[in-house]
Structure formats: structure tokens, C-alpha cells
Design a protein around this motif. Structure first.
Motif, PDB file in Angstrom:
ATOM      1  N   ARG A  82       6.448   2.173  -7.677  1.00 41.73           N
ATOM      2  CA  ARG A  82       5.583   3.328  -7.916  1.00 41.73           C
ATOM      3  C   ARG A  82       5.738   3.774  -9.364  1.00 41.73           C
ATOM      4  NH1 ARG A  82       1.951   5.771  -5.028  1.00 41.73           N
ATOM      5  NH2 ARG A  82       2.945   7.799  -4.732  1.00 41.73           N
ATOM      6  N   CYS A  91       7.331  11.752  -6.492  1.00 41.88           N
ATOM      7  CA  CYS A  91       6.814  10.923  -5.398  1.00 41.88           C
ATOM      8  C   CYS A  91       7.414  11.434  -4.086  1.00 41.88           C
ATOM      9  CB  CYS A  91       7.192   9.453  -5.615  1.00 41.88           C
ATOM     10  SG  CYS A  91       6.713   8.397  -4.229  1.00 41.88           S
ATOM     11  N   TRP A 133       9.088   4.350 -13.794  1.00 41.57           N
ATOM     12  CA  TRP A 133       9.050   3.769 -12.442  1.00 41.57           C
ATOM     13  C   TRP A 133       9.983   4.514 -11.511  1.00 41.57           C
ATOM     14  CZ3 TRP A 133       5.532   0.118 -11.243  1.00 41.57           C
ATOM     15  CH2 TRP A 133       4.896  -0.516 -12.316  1.00 41.57           C
ATOM     16  N   LEU A 137       0.191   9.356  -9.890  1.00 41.81           N
ATOM     17  CA  LEU A 137       1.110   8.418  -9.231  1.00 41.81           C
ATOM     18  C   LEU A 137       0.335   7.230  -8.688  1.00 41.81           C
ATOM     19  CD1 LEU A 137       3.409  10.882  -7.300  1.00 41.81           C
ATOM     20  CD2 LEU A 137       4.242   8.987  -8.701  1.00 41.81           C
ATOM     21  N   GLU A 138       0.826   6.032  -8.943  1.00 40.65           N
ATOM     22  CA  GLU A 138       0.125   4.822  -8.485  1.00 40.65           C
ATOM     23  C   GLU A 138       1.114   3.806  -7.954  1.00 40.65           C
ATOM     24  OE1 GLU A 138      -2.147   3.028 -11.559  1.00 40.65           O
ATOM     25  OE2 GLU A 138      -3.584   4.691 -11.686  1.00 40.65           O
ATOM     26  N   ASP A 139       0.593   2.881  -7.136  1.00 38.21           N
ATOM     27  CA  ASP A 139       1.380   1.720  -6.718  1.00 38.21           C
ATOM     28  C   ASP A 139       1.335   0.659  -7.799  1.00 38.21           C
ATOM     29  OD1 ASP A 139       1.804   2.916  -4.322  1.00 38.21           O
ATOM     30  OD2 ASP A 139       0.229   1.823  -3.268  1.00 38.21           O
ATOM     31  N   ARG A 140       2.382  -0.155  -7.840  1.00 39.36           N
ATOM     32  CA  ARG A 140       2.377  -1.272  -8.795  1.00 39.36           C
ATOM     33  C   ARG A 140       1.231  -2.236  -8.498  1.00 39.36           C
ATOM     34  NH1 ARG A 140       6.052  -4.599 -11.893  1.00 39.36           N
ATOM     35  NH2 ARG A 140       7.740  -3.111 -11.633  1.00 39.36           N
ATOM     36  N   TYR A 167      -1.425  -2.056  -5.610  1.00 40.62           N
ATOM     37  CA  TYR A 167      -2.177  -1.617  -4.431  1.00 40.62           C
ATOM     38  C   TYR A 167      -3.079  -2.746  -3.887  1.00 40.62           C
ATOM     39  CZ  TYR A 167      -5.583   0.842  -1.583  1.00 40.62           C
ATOM     40  OH  TYR A 167      -6.400   1.228  -0.546  1.00 40.62           O
ATOM     41  N   TRP A 210       4.616   1.566   0.079  1.00 46.56           N
ATOM     42  CA  TRP A 210       3.170   1.296  -0.115  1.00 46.56           C
ATOM     43  C   TRP A 210       2.364   2.052   0.940  1.00 46.56           C
ATOM     44  CZ3 TRP A 210       1.863  -2.065   4.044  1.00 46.56           C
ATOM     45  CH2 TRP A 210       2.898  -2.888   4.518  1.00 46.56           C
TER      46      TRP A 210
END
Ligand code: SF4
Length: 307
Positions: A23, A3, A17, A30-33, A35, A118
């Protein structure tokens, strides 16, 4: 996967995580918890950010998702910075921008928690906001990565950046580092965006010598507006007493000696006059314009360049 949203550059494996716990990696991405699931939405005076020299006397649409890449023992927003709640409302970048436009709010602020974690939501919203003629504001701990700065510089018009203390303060109280913050400030000012800095003063920890050192450092980096605000007991510093007005006054005097042009008290009964950066007269701005000369006040780098 790595990240690149903040100075930590976490390596995250599938299903794991990042340090911020906001994240993750899912299906190799890769993603946000969460979004777009906002923990806070509000319409604030821009002075609450605090920004005193960027569209003063206007409102801003404040949005926040949960998450932070520091762990400050005194966090004044710990309920949204280091915790995670389910069932928060989803508000898309389009929805946020449409709301601001429809209600005549001239800017959107990414604020309250730590927008760097974020960043994809902030960047998408800022892109749409700028396409709609809105201004964009980020209130951040300033723990930028190089990649984050490169991504955000064209998208954000004004920043309020925390400079919390010296290196030891960051290490012992925040689990962070001072140098990425200072480097980021220097780069943002060189780019031409507006910067105001905030330091939350904790009586018994901050000292005159520390504030003197920070003042000289900020002045060298080109900072022209610095807010010194009083601490109130919170989070793991709930037992510590609130910073007194007397201590704030001493620190303001120390900050004045740095030569930084605008020094402001915060969380305080104390007030300082605002001088218009264009006509230099005492001003009470309305709708972003100086009450004396009528100029649009839109930061210190390019004051009054837009009409
Ligand atoms: S935002 Fe920062 S702390 Fe969070 S996963 Fe990315 S690099 Fe790590």
C-alpha cells in the motif's frame, strides 16, 4: 495518511509504503501497489480453503493479489505473500464475477496471500458477487482492524481464519498479535457469518499445553470448527522437518478435549467423518447438500436457511 486495512494502522507519507509494502500514497490518495493484477486464479474444491461446512462438495473461484501484513517464518505461500512481481495479469472484479457466474461456480474466495492488504479489490468483487447471487469466502490471518471488520462483515459469508499459536508465537515467529485475531473471530461469529479456524502445527514449537489453551480460548469465542494441519518445510523454516502424523494425532486428541464440535486433520492421511450439522448423520455432501437429508449446508450459524 493512515491505512485502516489491518491491525497495524500504518501512517504512510506521499510516495512511501506501508509495512506490507503493498500500500502506498500517490497524489494524496492511498492506493494498492497492483490493484487487480492477480498473482493466482484457480477453481478449487471449497474444502481446499479449508471449509468443510460451507457449501461442501462445491467448487470456488479463488483469487489472490500479492501481499501480507505478517512475516511468518514458516509461510507456506511466501512466493506471493511477501514478494512483488511485475506484469501480472489484470482481472477486474467484473471479470472475476462474470467468470464464476458463467461457469456455474457458486462462490468466490479471497485467499492464498492476505486479502486484508488488498481489501479494496476483495470488497468490490464481493459486492458484485453478492449482487449476482454468489457466496463470498475470505481466507485470512485475521489481523483485522475495526474499520476492516465493519467494511467486510456485510460482504463476506464465510471465513477460514488462521490462529497460529499463543502471543509469544505471534511475537517471535510472525511479527504479529493474537488478540486482534481472537476479537475478530468473536465479532464475526456474533454477526452470524460462518467461521472455521486453522492452526498449522509445527512439531517442536507447538505443544499440547499451547493447543489446549488455544482450544479453550476458541471454544469460549464460539468457534465450532477447527482444522489442525501438518507443517511442511518452507521459507525460513526450510531446515525443520515436516510435522509427523504421530504428533498430529496427539494434538488432535488435545483439541478434542476443548469441546469444539468439529475437529479436522489437514495435510494428512488421517480422515474424520463429517457429520451433517442438520441431521447429525455421517455425510458425503454433493453440491452443498447433505447426502443423507438433502439439506443445504451453508455454515453453522444458519444451516440450511437458503434453498
Ligand atoms: S494493509 Fe496493514 S500493513 Fe499494509 S499499509 Fe495497511 S495497515 Fe499497513
Amino acid at each position: 495518511m493512515r491505512c485502516d486495512f489491518c491491525f497495524r494502522h500504518c501512517d504512510i507519507s506521499e510516495g512511501g509504503w506501508g509495512w506490507c509494502n503493498a500500500r502506498t500514497v500517490r497524489n494524496g490518495r492511498l492506493e494498492d501497489r497492483a490493484y487487480g493484477h492477480l498473482s493466482s486464479v484457480a477453481v478449487d474444491p471449497v474444502e481446499k480453503k479449508p471449509l468443510y461446512l460451507f457449501l461442501p462438495g462445491t467448487k470456488t473461484l479463488s483469487v489472490a493479489m500479492e501481499g501480507c501484513c505478517l512475516d511468518c517464518a514458516f509461510c507456506q505461500n511466501h512466493d506471493i505473500s511477501r514478494s512483488h512481481h511485475d506484469f501480472l495479469p489484470f482481472i477486474s472484479p467484473h471479470d472475476a464475477v462474470d467468470y464464476a457466474v458463467e461457469n456455474g461456480i457458486p462462490s468466490i474466495s479471497f485467499t492464498y496471500s492476505e486479502p486484508l492488504v488488498w481489501q479494496d479489490y476483495a470488497a468490490e468483487t464481493a459486492t458484485l458477487a453478492k449482487e449476482s447471487g454468489l457466496r463470498t469466502i475470505m481466507v485470512t490471518n485475521g489481523e483485522f482492524s475495526e474499520e476492516a471488520l465493519t467494511r467486510l462483515l456485510p460482504l463476506i459469508d464465510a471465513y477460514n481464519i488462521d490462529v497460529k499459536g499463543d502471543e509469544g508465537f505471534y511475537r517471535d515467529i510472525c511479527r504479529g498479535e493474537l488478540s486482534p485475531v481472537l476479537d475478530g473471530i468473536e465479532r464475526i461469529i456474533a454477526y452470524g457469518s460462518h467461521v472455521e479456524v486453522t492452526t498449522l502445527l509445527i512439531e517442536g514449537i507447538h505443544t499440547e499445553a499451547m493447543i489446549g489453551m488455544l482450544g479453550r480460548t476458541l471454544k469460549d469465542r464460539g468457534v465450532e470448527a477447527w482444522h489442525l494441519t501438518r507443517f511442511f518445510p518452507a521459507f525460513r523454516m526450510i531446515d525443520r522437518r515436516a510435522t509427523s502424523e504421530r504428533f498430529l494425532s496427539m494434538m488432535l486428541e488435545s483439541a478434542d478435549r476443548s469441546g469444539i464440535r468439529y475437529i479436522f486433520p489437514g495435510n494428512s492421511r488421517q480422515r474424520r467423518l463429517l457429520l451433517c450439522p442438520i441431521c447429525q448423520k455421517e455425510t458425503s455432501p454433493v453440491n452443498g447438500r447433505c447426502s443423507e437429508c438433502g439439506s443445504l449446508i451453508e455454515g453453522l450459524s444458519h444451516p440450511g436457511t437458503l434453498s
